[in-house]
Scaffold this motif. Structure first.
Motif, PDB file in Angstrom:
ATOM      1  N   GLU A 162      -1.311 -52.440  12.791  1.00 26.02           N
ATOM      2  CA  GLU A 162      -0.386 -53.571  12.891  1.00 26.02           C
ATOM      3  C   GLU A 162       0.045 -54.056  11.506  1.00 26.02           C
ATOM      4  O   GLU A 162       1.181 -54.470  11.305  1.00 26.02           O
ATOM      5  CB  GLU A 162      -1.008 -54.735  13.654  1.00 26.02           C
ATOM      6  CG  GLU A 162      -0.060 -55.912  13.760  1.00 26.02           C
ATOM      7  CD  GLU A 162      -0.632 -57.083  14.523  1.00 26.02           C
ATOM      8  OE1 GLU A 162      -0.199 -58.211  14.237  1.00 26.02           O
ATOM      9  OE2 GLU A 162      -1.494 -56.886  15.402  1.00 26.02           O
ATOM     10  N   ALA A 163      -0.873 -53.974  10.539  1.00 27.17           N
ATOM     11  CA  ALA A 163      -0.568 -54.397   9.170  1.00 27.17           C
ATOM     12  C   ALA A 163       0.244 -53.339   8.421  1.00 27.17           C
ATOM     13  O   ALA A 163       0.613 -53.557   7.268  1.00 27.17           O
ATOM     14  CB  ALA A 163      -1.858 -54.701   8.424  1.00 27.17           C
ATOM     15  N   GLY A 164       0.511 -52.201   9.050  1.00 27.48           N
ATOM     16  CA  GLY A 164       1.291 -51.144   8.412  1.00 27.48           C
ATOM     17  C   GLY A 164       0.494 -50.306   7.440  1.00 27.48           C
ATOM     18  O   GLY A 164       1.047 -49.713   6.523  1.00 27.48           O
ATOM     19  N   ILE A 165      -0.823 -50.242   7.648  1.00 26.97           N
ATOM     20  CA  ILE A 165      -1.711 -49.494   6.763  1.00 26.97           C
ATOM     21  C   ILE A 165      -2.206 -48.251   7.487  1.00 26.97           C
ATOM     22  O   ILE A 165      -2.679 -48.333   8.620  1.00 26.97           O
ATOM     23  CB  ILE A 165      -2.914 -50.367   6.352  1.00 26.97           C
ATOM     24  CG1 ILE A 165      -2.418 -51.601   5.596  1.00 26.97           C
ATOM     25  CG2 ILE A 165      -3.913 -49.584   5.530  1.00 26.97           C
ATOM     26  CD1 ILE A 165      -3.479 -52.651   5.415  1.00 26.97           C
ATOM     27  N   ASN A 166      -2.115 -47.098   6.831  1.00 27.73           N
ATOM     28  CA  ASN A 166      -2.644 -45.858   7.393  1.00 27.73           C
ATOM     29  C   ASN A 166      -4.170 -45.956   7.384  1.00 27.73           C
ATOM     30  O   ASN A 166      -4.785 -45.995   6.316  1.00 27.73           O
ATOM     31  CB  ASN A 166      -2.178 -44.665   6.573  1.00 27.73           C
ATOM     32  CG  ASN A 166      -2.694 -43.344   7.104  1.00 27.73           C
ATOM     33  OD1 ASN A 166      -3.599 -43.294   7.935  1.00 27.73           O
ATOM     34  ND2 ASN A 166      -2.124 -42.267   6.615  1.00 27.73           N
ATOM     35  N   PRO A 167      -4.805 -46.014   8.549  1.00 28.76           N
ATOM     36  CA  PRO A 167      -6.260 -46.195   8.616  1.00 28.76           C
ATOM     37  C   PRO A 167      -7.070 -45.104   7.925  1.00 28.76           C
ATOM     38  O   PRO A 167      -8.215 -45.327   7.552  1.00 28.76           O
ATOM     39  CB  PRO A 167      -6.564 -46.199  10.119  1.00 28.76           C
ATOM     40  CG  PRO A 167      -5.266 -46.476  10.778  1.00 28.76           C
ATOM     41  CD  PRO A 167      -4.211 -45.947   9.871  1.00 28.76           C
ATOM     42  N   GLU A 168      -6.476 -43.940   7.749  1.00 30.18           N
ATOM     43  CA  GLU A 168      -7.195 -42.809   7.154  1.00 30.18           C
ATOM     44  C   GLU A 168      -7.237 -42.881   5.629  1.00 30.18           C
ATOM     45  O   GLU A 168      -7.881 -42.057   4.997  1.00 30.18           O
ATOM     46  CB  GLU A 168      -6.549 -41.491   7.588  1.00 30.18           C
ATOM     47  CG  GLU A 168      -6.433 -41.317   9.096  1.00 30.18           C
ATOM     48  CD  GLU A 168      -7.767 -41.322   9.820  1.00 30.18           C
ATOM     49  OE1 GLU A 168      -8.771 -40.847   9.249  1.00 30.18           O
ATOM     50  OE2 GLU A 168      -7.807 -41.803  10.966  1.00 30.18           O
ATOM     51  N   THR A 169      -6.551 -43.866   5.020  1.00 31.96           N
ATOM     52  CA  THR A 169      -6.458 -43.921   3.562  1.00 31.96           C
ATOM     53  C   THR A 169      -7.190 -45.104   2.950  1.00 31.96           C
ATOM     54  O   THR A 169      -7.066 -45.345   1.748  1.00 31.96           O
ATOM     55  CB  THR A 169      -4.984 -43.985   3.124  1.00 31.96           C
ATOM     56  OG1 THR A 169      -4.404 -45.202   3.611  1.00 31.96           O
ATOM     57  CG2 THR A 169      -4.201 -42.791   3.631  1.00 31.96           C
ATOM     58  N   VAL A 170      -7.954 -45.856   3.756  1.00 28.61           N
ATOM     59  CA  VAL A 170      -8.603 -47.063   3.246  1.00 28.61           C
ATOM     60  C   VAL A 170     -10.068 -47.134   3.675  1.00 28.61           C
ATOM     61  O   VAL A 170     -10.508 -46.422   4.572  1.00 28.61           O
ATOM     62  CB  VAL A 170      -7.875 -48.339   3.731  1.00 28.61           C
ATOM     63  CG1 VAL A 170      -6.467 -48.395   3.170  1.00 28.61           C
ATOM     64  CG2 VAL A 170      -7.868 -48.444   5.239  1.00 28.61           C
ATOM     65  N   VAL A 171     -10.788 -48.038   3.024  1.00 25.84           N
ATOM     66  CA  VAL A 171     -12.163 -48.379   3.362  1.00 25.84           C
ATOM     67  C   VAL A 171     -12.164 -49.868   3.687  1.00 25.84           C
ATOM     68  O   VAL A 171     -11.536 -50.660   2.976  1.00 25.84           O
ATOM     69  CB  VAL A 171     -13.111 -48.091   2.174  1.00 25.84           C
ATOM     70  CG1 VAL A 171     -14.506 -48.576   2.469  1.00 25.84           C
ATOM     71  CG2 VAL A 171     -13.100 -46.623   1.835  1.00 25.84           C
ATOM     72  N   ALA A 172     -12.848 -50.264   4.749  1.00 26.03           N
ATOM     73  CA  ALA A 172     -12.894 -51.668   5.147  1.00 26.03           C
ATOM     74  C   ALA A 172     -14.326 -52.184   5.109  1.00 26.03           C
ATOM     75  O   ALA A 172     -15.260 -51.500   5.527  1.00 26.03           O
ATOM     76  CB  ALA A 172     -12.313 -51.838   6.546  1.00 26.03           C
ATOM     77  N   ILE A 173     -14.480 -53.426   4.620  1.00 25.07           N
ATOM     78  CA  ILE A 173     -15.793 -54.032   4.450  1.00 25.07           C
ATOM     79  C   ILE A 173     -15.792 -55.425   5.072  1.00 25.07           C
ATOM     80  O   ILE A 173     -14.864 -56.203   4.869  1.00 25.07           O
ATOM     81  CB  ILE A 173     -16.144 -54.143   2.954  1.00 25.07           C
ATOM     82  CG1 ILE A 173     -16.123 -52.760   2.313  1.00 25.07           C
ATOM     83  CG2 ILE A 173     -17.487 -54.828   2.748  1.00 25.07           C
ATOM     84  CD1 ILE A 173     -16.125 -52.779   0.808  1.00 25.07           C
ATOM     85  N   ARG A 174     -16.853 -55.720   5.835  1.00 25.96           N
ATOM     86  CA  ARG A 174     -17.056 -57.051   6.418  1.00 25.96           C
ATOM     87  C   ARG A 174     -18.478 -57.479   6.072  1.00 25.96           C
ATOM     88  O   ARG A 174     -19.441 -56.798   6.438  1.00 25.96           O
ATOM     89  CB  ARG A 174     -16.876 -56.995   7.934  1.00 25.96           C
ATOM     90  CG  ARG A 174     -17.232 -58.300   8.636  1.00 25.96           C
ATOM     91  CD  ARG A 174     -17.105 -58.190  10.142  1.00 25.96           C
ATOM     92  NE  ARG A 174     -17.933 -57.101  10.633  1.00 25.96           N
ATOM     93  CZ  ARG A 174     -17.729 -56.475  11.801  1.00 25.96           C
ATOM     94  NH1 ARG A 174     -16.739 -56.818  12.580  1.00 25.96           N
ATOM     95  NH2 ARG A 174     -18.531 -55.498  12.172  1.00 25.96           N
TER      96      ARG A 174
END
Length: 65
Positions: free
Chosen positions: A27-39
């Motif tokens: 939805e944010a227009g970010i390719n999920p395969e190109t990032v790392v997410a941290i919570r």
């Protein structure tokens, strides 16, 4: 939920939570395969659910060779 993007500029966006990380990134227009997410210092997978009121930081996944 708050999404903090560091790609490489810092930007914050508010998006609805209560769904998988993959859907939020798309939805944010970010390719999920190109990032790392941290919570909360925890590395997330694309299938992890992100709830309302949570903050997720997204960083570019860069590799070199």
């Amino acid at each position: 939920m708050r999404l903090i993007l560091r790609l490489p500029e810092r930007k914050e966006v508010e998006l609805p939570g209560g769904r998988p990380l993959r859907a939020i990134l798309e939805e944010a227009g970010i390719n999920p395969e190109t990032v790392v997410a941290i919570r909360n210092e925890e590395l997330l997978t694309l299938e992890d659910w992100v709830g309302e009121g949570e903050t997720v930081e997204v960083l570019s996944a860069i590799s070199g060779g």
